[in-house]
Design an enzyme around this catalytic site. Structure first.
Site, PDB file in Angstrom:
ATOM      1  N   THR A   1     -19.084  15.119  -7.397  1.00  0.00           N
ATOM      2  CA  THR A   1     -20.013  14.349  -8.224  1.00  0.00           C
ATOM      3  C   THR A   1     -21.366  14.207  -7.539  1.00  0.00           C
ATOM      4  O   THR A   1     -22.420  14.518  -8.133  1.00  0.00           O
ATOM      5  CB  THR A   1     -19.422  12.947  -8.514  1.00  0.00           C
ATOM      6  OG1 THR A   1     -18.245  13.099  -9.321  1.00  0.00           O
ATOM      7  CG2 THR A   1     -20.421  12.070  -9.239  1.00  0.00           C
ATOM      8  N   ALA A   2     -21.358  13.740  -6.295  1.00  0.00           N
ATOM      9  CA  ALA A   2     -22.636  13.548  -5.598  1.00  0.00           C
ATOM     10  C   ALA A   2     -23.362  14.873  -5.394  1.00  0.00           C
ATOM     11  O   ALA A   2     -24.577  14.970  -5.572  1.00  0.00           O
ATOM     12  CB  ALA A   2     -22.402  12.859  -4.254  1.00  0.00           C
TER      13      ALA A   2
ATOM     14  N   GLY B   1     -14.218  15.030  -8.781  1.00  0.00           N
ATOM     15  CA  GLY B   1     -13.996  14.448  -7.460  1.00  0.00           C
ATOM     16  C   GLY B   1     -15.245  13.746  -6.956  1.00  0.00           C
ATOM     17  O   GLY B   1     -16.346  13.938  -7.478  1.00  0.00           O
ATOM     18  N   CYS B   2     -15.067  12.937  -5.926  1.00  0.00           N
ATOM     19  CA  CYS B   2     -16.193  12.147  -5.408  1.00  0.00           C
ATOM     20  C   CYS B   2     -17.257  13.032  -4.776  1.00  0.00           C
ATOM     21  O   CYS B   2     -18.450  12.905  -5.104  1.00  0.00           O
ATOM     22  CB  CYS B   2     -15.686  11.100  -4.421  1.00  0.00           C
ATOM     23  SG  CYS B   2     -14.623  11.734  -3.105  1.00  0.00           S
ATOM     24  N   TYR B   3     -16.853  13.934  -3.878  1.00  0.00           N
ATOM     25  CA  TYR B   3     -17.849  14.809  -3.247  1.00  0.00           C
ATOM     26  C   TYR B   3     -18.529  15.711  -4.286  1.00  0.00           C
ATOM     27  O   TYR B   3     -19.752  15.853  -4.267  1.00  0.00           O
ATOM     28  CB  TYR B   3     -17.196  15.664  -2.152  1.00  0.00           C
ATOM     29  CG  TYR B   3     -16.807  14.909  -0.896  1.00  0.00           C
ATOM     30  CD1 TYR B   3     -17.752  14.194  -0.163  1.00  0.00           C
ATOM     31  CD2 TYR B   3     -15.507  14.938  -0.407  1.00  0.00           C
ATOM     32  CE1 TYR B   3     -17.397  13.521   1.008  1.00  0.00           C
ATOM     33  CE2 TYR B   3     -15.156  14.280   0.763  1.00  0.00           C
ATOM     34  CZ  TYR B   3     -16.097  13.566   1.465  1.00  0.00           C
ATOM     35  OH  TYR B   3     -15.748  12.919   2.635  1.00  0.00           O
TER      36      TYR B   3
END
Lengths: 345, 345, 345, 345
Positions: free
Chosen positions: A157-158, A153-155
């Protein structure tokens, strides 16, 4: 020789970004552009950056099973079914949804559903060896042999790129992640809260304290850091994601140890840039790219480290990373068709 | 074999966009990244999308004269001097400023200066054959042999692409161009009127009725359409430019004639897309690209055609087109390192 | 003594802006806040600037008929019916829709419907004396005795304020109006083209050449200027509207004549500010206000005057002007509860 | 009878917002609009929402000393001097800078300067009784008799309103404040990092971990909660501020206790609205207002409460609160000339 690929769920933002990246990829041919609800609609009607006559295809599993790789960019529901069918048919899959990222228990906790295939739940002890959570910078060893990649997911990953190298140096239970995303992370669906008139000039938190990405971060964050606090916010920009991560540093750990841990983790990575402590990554620097920029600063007064980690939520946070995983899976150069340089300003 | 190139004036937005495009170009090596006022400054301090240690070089004409091509992205003052020196030294130049676009008379009228080199004023009867106004879609015949390319301005690019094929069908004196640009068109200089707090949520015209691009449009618009009205506006977005062009259609000309003229002009062009009449181009569809999208609609009540033409002002309106011209000048495939697909959403 | 008023259609943007203004008005009490589709929904769920427990009321004509004035902020369909019923019941109405602005013929042409009540069509020769088009700066003489006020559209307001005083000085058939609006002008309905991810960083024309406001401008522009070209654009901001108006100046008319005409028209107006020629109005200066700023510049080369006229589309372009009209109708000080000063920056 | 007031430092954003509010205030007359660096410049050249001929005055202490109240909106350096001079002259002052908010020690720690007047340092034990930190919702008891009000900073206002009522229920050392502000909080000065082209579509942290507001929050947060982590971010909007505050709940404290504490603190406050737990305040709901909206949610998994608190940084975070304090100081109704309803959408 080109590999023949499909994008399924191509009418969402992850899908259109894949189409853009694939159009420039030298050795992948996009044979199928499928979208259940939009079959027959011209792609250009939804995505004016892709003019022309191509229309969205219907989803046809047999047709997909004849390809070299399938990107699934649907919601997790259809992905559970399609991913299993294609895996069983022997077709390599990179899935951008949450269908295969967690353990069976985690899936049940955070998504409220029984997971139908423990062997395909990348976060489960029962997962098959060729079912892999695809964050290459943390572990790319099994991606070359993978058949099913659960794209993060995007969150997560960061957050994971920012915190994973530091995890052994932090106090369990101390982690707070305050995350901010542009609106494309919320998808293409028209909703009151995504109306331009409402988002422009606005900022708000949402979904706390039970956003589903919390479970994904906790599953893949190394060490036993215990439950974390995770609060996402919607920011008035269309792309870009920033995770501001707080953790209490263990006794005896120096700021230099943290800096070294980050440097060692990413010195050779083509898509991750560690900025000097005291400078801060800007999401806009990554727009349209597969890059991640991050930095860490220690607050001696409170004993906490603050890591800020920026990505393009549709790039390294979705389609870019999916393509990076596909490159690895197919034995191509990992960086093919990707860049770490954002469109700036 | 790679061609060795320089970007001079690299600290401006045209410059940074060139650096981004050149980083992905397979056969151009960026040997020099020069910026007079920023020599010694790390590029990353100005442009966070280009992290690393590279610093801006000083401008050294001898060093530049040893290269295969020089992009000039300075203001027109320094460009007049550098362009002439490099041309005389036999180095191919693509100049992004207004230094060489007009006739000697036009330059004096619109820029208030004597032009020092009539042979290098692409719009002058006295211009040398290898000094060329670089709008390939209008005339690419002389670009292969060019030594000095005057890269068009952003507003003229969008306007000319929209109006040039229709010019013979319009009534002289009837043309009104209402143009709108994102802020990057106004450059990197910090000014009150470019402060985020002022531009956000704001819209205004500026510079009318004497914006300098008026003269450039009039010089290169085919036919004798006479003086045009040109009003630019500043729009709260960082990239993107839209020209809304009005002209009265000559007696006896049908809507289909206008449509045919546009279609015939651009059917084979890789970077220009004519949209169906009644749909309208969106600047965002071109973000980061070298593309142009346009459409025309005839208003039978007033006898006017309305053409809207969209580009990325830093792409087709500056750096993208400069690279397109460089490709042609160097005998490379015209589309190398360029795309017509914008970063959307 | 307070006047008891209602806002009907209060769930749209014109409605919520009226609620905000009415909350600060010293002598109007908002007794009814009605919205057909949202009856029972808390106002705060739609409009977080209005927290509290108030819910939208159902529409009850009898209840409305007992009040001192009703603001109608519905689409023109329901307004036709409600406006007629309330007028017949003797209740003063200010209608923000297009229901009563045109002539019967104009309504049929631009809205494709028969107008059921010629006596209530403010633009028709058959209109009753107490049915008035409510643009006070053009003619406030009949507003004190009005029973039904047709509140002007947003684009017509800005355009008419800019062009009306100049109309006798312009050449028939020469007028082009290029208008730009923030997204709130398109209403609260969720649509693909109003999704934040699509509008952010985007600009496009729409609806040309047959936008319905064209007919309203032509109806109320003084003189016989003939058909005009009108092209609206959607700008990435939530509020603000700018009309850039072009017209050819009649022979023998000097720039000073135009300046005088504007000055004479507005010198005593509390809500209209004429800026010096060569400066340009900024929409943001009017945000949240009932003000209009405009300026004119003559282009001697083309013989055209360019007038730019800025308003807040929800202020002077809708709710603010409605309140100004209500003040006049009720015999209150015209400026009560209104300001010409926008929220800036 | 009107009170005669001055705004000094009127060319900054706090200043212009005061001018806007004062223009609508029924009993304050703005006699002086002073700005050292802009004396003689028309106000309208900087702030187009305030058209007309008024020019900024020079700063003349004698002239100011004859007024009924002076708002200081300068940087803290000039404010230290002017505030002391006016206080000694017996003129009531509301100072928007940080000059008088801290203790002498705190000022030295966070601003690196000796404080020249311990008696005027509102946060110091040596402060005079009529020198007051002006956050009325925390303590308005001494504002009626105040002669020098230190108006709180924007971040401290949102944070303290969110956390103060909960402080006794939280674990010392556990507080993390992740704050986000629009660009107007960074002032009117033109800087690279405030250029529209850079901020649009961008998000970044800045100033951590040593932003000066950290010290102000720690000084005024009740109880002994120890050092806090504070990280501000710049968000692409011109107004609006959100503080996301995390704290570990003490053993034995229930979620209902936290809710009660907030409710009890603010039930009677005209400018603070506590939203239901699970909903989240939106900054845009407060645009242009003096309101604050906040909500709290407890995360049972981690034992933390998350409070989000939203204001307009120029409203409740600066000029609005300054006017609220002035009303109290002058014995006027506290809410005069202020609203809690933002301009939305």
């Amino acid at each position: 020789v080109a590999h023949r690929v499909a994008v399924v769920g191509a009418s969402g933002y992850g899908g259109v970004e894949l189409l853009r990246l694939l159009a420039a990829h030298p050795s992948l041919d996009t044979e199928v552009v499928a979208a259940h609800s939009q079959a027959g609609t011209p792609v250009a009607r939804l995505f004016p950056n892709l003019p022309g006559d191509r229309v969205f295809d219907a989803i046809d599993v047999e047709q997909l099973a004849a390809l070299d790789l399938v990107f699934l960019a649907t919601p997790h529901g259809p992905a559970l079914e399609l991913g299993a069918a294609l895996y069983d048919a022997g077709v390599p899959v990179v899935d951008l949804s949450a269908a295969f990222r967690l353990s069976v228990d985690g899936f049940s906790t955070w998504y409220g559903e029984e997971h139908p295939r423990p062997d395909l739940a990348a976060g489960d002890p029962a997962a098959a060896d060729d079912v892999v959570y695809g964050l290459p910078e943390l572990d790319r060893s099994r991606l070359a042999g993978a058949r099913l990649v659960a794209n993060p997911g995007c969150y997560p990953t960061a957050t994971l790129l920012g915190l994973a190298p530091l995890a052994p140096l932090l106090v369990p239970g101390s982690v707070v992640v305050d995350a901010k995303s542009g609106t494309s992370g919320a998808g293409r669906g028209t909703k009151d809260e995504l109306h331009f008139s409402h988002v422009h000039g606005d900022l708000a938190a949402y979904g706390a304290p039970a956003h589903r990405h919390t479970g994904e971060i906790e599953r893949w964050l190394p060490g036993e850091l215990g439950p974390i606090s995770f609060t996402p916010h919607l920011v008035p920009m269309s792309r870009g994601l920033l995770a501001t991560c707080y953790g209490t540093v263990r006794d005896g750990v120096a700021a230099a140890d943290l800096a070294d841990a980050l440097h060692d983790a990413y010195a050779a990575e083509p898509f991750v840039e560690v900025l000097p402590s005291g400078t801060f990554p800007h999401t806009k620097a990554l727009a349209g790219s597969n890059g991640c920029q991050l930095s860490a600063v220690v607050d001696q007064r409170t004993g906490r480290v603050v890591v800020t980690s920026a990505i393009d939520n549709l790039g390294k946070g979705a389609a870019g990373q999916a393509l990076q995983n596909a490159n690895l899976l197919l034995g191509l150069e990992e960086t093919t068709g990707l860049t770490a340089i954002g469109v700036y300003p």
